[in-house]
Write a protein that holds these residues in place. Structure first.
Motif, PDB file in Angstrom:
ATOM      1  N   TYR A 124       0.676  -1.125   0.041  1.00  0.00           N
ATOM      2  CA  TYR A 124      -0.110  -0.052  -0.072  1.00  0.00           C
ATOM      3  C   TYR A 124       1.076   1.295  -0.001  1.00  0.00           C
ATOM      4  CZ  TYR A 124       1.335   0.124   5.022  1.00  0.00           C
ATOM      5  OH  TYR A 124       2.118   0.172   6.211  1.00  0.00           O
ATOM      6  N   GLU A 125       0.303   2.327  -0.109  1.00  0.00           N
ATOM      7  CA  GLU A 125       0.966   3.703  -0.025  1.00  0.00           C
ATOM      8  C   GLU A 125      -0.131   4.405   0.637  1.00  0.00           C
ATOM      9  OE1 GLU A 125       2.149   5.577  -3.469  1.00  0.00           O
ATOM     10  OE2 GLU A 125       0.455   5.410  -4.596  1.00  0.00           O
ATOM     11  N   LEU A 126       0.504   5.408   1.548  1.00  0.00           N
ATOM     12  CA  LEU A 126      -0.448   6.377   2.476  1.00  0.00           C
ATOM     13  C   LEU A 126      -0.304   7.720   1.512  1.00  0.00           C
ATOM     14  CD1 LEU A 126       0.214   5.437   5.962  1.00  0.00           C
ATOM     15  CD2 LEU A 126      -1.792   5.103   4.715  1.00  0.00           C
ATOM     16  N   LEU A 127      -1.272   8.352   1.317  1.00  0.00           N
ATOM     17  CA  LEU A 127      -1.260   9.622   0.300  1.00  0.00           C
ATOM     18  C   LEU A 127      -1.582  10.817   1.330  1.00  0.00           C
ATOM     19  CD1 LEU A 127      -2.638   8.317  -2.960  1.00  0.00           C
ATOM     20  CD2 LEU A 127      -0.015   8.675  -2.439  1.00  0.00           C
ATOM     21  N   ARG A 128      -0.934  11.945   1.110  1.00  0.00           N
ATOM     22  CA  ARG A 128      -1.582  13.259   2.071  1.00  0.00           C
ATOM     23  C   ARG A 128      -3.015  13.472   1.187  1.00  0.00           C
ATOM     24  NH1 ARG A 128       2.498  14.630   5.083  1.00  0.00           N
ATOM     25  NH2 ARG A 128       4.654  14.320   4.466  1.00  0.00           N
ATOM     26  N   ARG A 129      -3.990  13.694   1.844  1.00  0.00           N
ATOM     27  CA  ARG A 129      -5.132  14.255   1.316  1.00  0.00           C
ATOM     28  C   ARG A 129      -4.938  15.590   0.567  1.00  0.00           C
ATOM     29  NH1 ARG A 129      -9.410  11.713  -0.734  1.00  0.00           N
ATOM     30  NH2 ARG A 129      -9.669  10.283   1.038  1.00  0.00           N
ATOM     31  N   SER A 130      -4.239  16.383   1.297  1.00  0.00           N
ATOM     32  CA  SER A 130      -4.229  17.702   0.823  1.00  0.00           C
ATOM     33  C   SER A 130      -3.555  17.909  -0.813  1.00  0.00           C
ATOM     34  CB  SER A 130      -3.488  18.711   1.518  1.00  0.00           C
ATOM     35  OG  SER A 130      -2.088  18.168   1.815  1.00  0.00           O
ATOM     36  N   SER A 133       0.452  13.610  -2.641  1.00  0.00           N
ATOM     37  CA  SER A 133       1.879  13.381  -2.541  1.00  0.00           C
ATOM     38  C   SER A 133       1.849  12.124  -1.438  1.00  0.00           C
ATOM     39  CB  SER A 133       2.654  14.476  -2.219  1.00  0.00           C
ATOM     40  OG  SER A 133       2.513  14.614  -0.758  1.00  0.00           O
ATOM     41  N   ARG A 134       2.891  11.282  -1.770  1.00  0.00           N
ATOM     42  CA  ARG A 134       3.039   9.941  -0.914  1.00  0.00           C
ATOM     43  C   ARG A 134       3.576  10.329   0.271  1.00  0.00           C
ATOM     44  NH1 ARG A 134       6.251   5.301  -3.706  1.00  0.00           N
ATOM     45  NH2 ARG A 134       7.830   6.717  -3.348  1.00  0.00           N
ATOM     46  N   TYR A 135       2.978   9.915   1.491  1.00  0.00           N
ATOM     47  CA  TYR A 135       3.446   9.984   2.776  1.00  0.00           C
ATOM     48  C   TYR A 135       4.430   8.977   3.072  1.00  0.00           C
ATOM     49  CZ  TYR A 135       3.195  10.166   7.691  1.00  0.00           C
ATOM     50  OH  TYR A 135       3.545  10.187   8.913  1.00  0.00           O
ATOM     51  N   THR A 136       4.228   7.768   2.780  1.00  0.00           N
ATOM     52  CA  THR A 136       4.682   6.462   3.207  1.00  0.00           C
ATOM     53  C   THR A 136       4.130   5.300   2.602  1.00  0.00           C
ATOM     54  OG1 THR A 136       5.957   5.271   4.844  1.00  0.00           O
ATOM     55  CG2 THR A 136       3.535   5.762   5.214  1.00  0.00           C
ATOM     56  N   ARG A 137       4.679   4.149   2.166  1.00  0.00           N
ATOM     57  CA  ARG A 137       4.187   2.930   1.975  1.00  0.00           C
ATOM     58  C   ARG A 137       4.658   1.717   2.520  1.00  0.00           C
ATOM     59  NH1 ARG A 137       6.906   2.328  -3.990  1.00  0.00           N
ATOM     60  NH2 ARG A 137       9.143   1.866  -3.085  1.00  0.00           N
ATOM     61  N   GLY A 138       4.042   0.591   2.504  1.00  0.00           N
ATOM     62  CA  GLY A 138       4.437  -0.342   3.296  1.00  0.00           C
ATOM     63  C   GLY A 138       3.408  -1.783   2.845  1.00  0.00           C
TER      64      GLY A 138
END
Length: 176
Positions: A124-130, A133-138
């Protein structure tokens, strides 16, 4: 013979690492599972990601989320410390993030199935809602079982990627 509370067993199993004991602050209704969510492994994993992908201040789907899991579900977050959640504690911890909007798209999945059990490795990747952009992935490791009627998630363990633990190539999207 001494009966050991589940929380104490989890502390022992976790090597006395942190057990999240946040009191539930979000009421989660009990609703029947949507057959499309639980009749196949793909349906369960689709629902697993759909419930956490919400716009800011959009209603959460915690009741739907709860229908995906065995009653004894535990979520295990691997990071600088090991944190174990039951579903109410997971909801309480995740709710503030969801309130601001949350995007966690699946990147790739590998399913290993034997009879009525399955192990899903899902990056997965975590994206900033605003700004997106990618916040992190794992990687999420999800264990499931089929009871003859439907699929249940028995446990979820995840770890965010870092320099020491890059996502394996087989769990990354194919290069263009």
């Amino acid at each position: 013979m001494r009966t050991v509370p589940v929380n104490e067993l989890l502390l022992v199993a976790a090597g006395a690492h942190a057990l999240e004991t946040t009191p539930p602050s979000v009421h989660v209704e009990t609703v029947p599972a949507n057959p499309e969510d639980v009749s196949t492994i793909d349906g369960v994993i689709r629902a697993f990601y759909e419930v956490v992908n919400v716009a800011p201040d959009a209603p959460r789907q915690w009741a739907r989320d709860r229908t995906l899991y065995a009653p004894w579900i535990h979520f295990v977050a691997i990071g600088s410390k090991l944190t174990v959640f039951d579903h109410p504690s997971f909801v309480a911890q995740a709710e503030p993030l969801m309130r601001e909007g949350f995007r966690e798209p699946e990147l790739r999945r590998i399913v290993h199935r034997y009879g009525n059990i399955a192990h899903v490795a899902s990056s997965y990747e975590l994206l900033r809602r605003s700004d997106g952009s990618r916040y992190t992935r794992g990687v999420n490791y999800i264990q499931l079982y089929f009871d003859g009627q439907r699929w249940w998630i028995a446990s979820v363990v995840w770890q965010d990627e870092d320099a020491e633990h890059p996502i394996p190539p087989e769990l990354l999207p194919p290069s263009p």
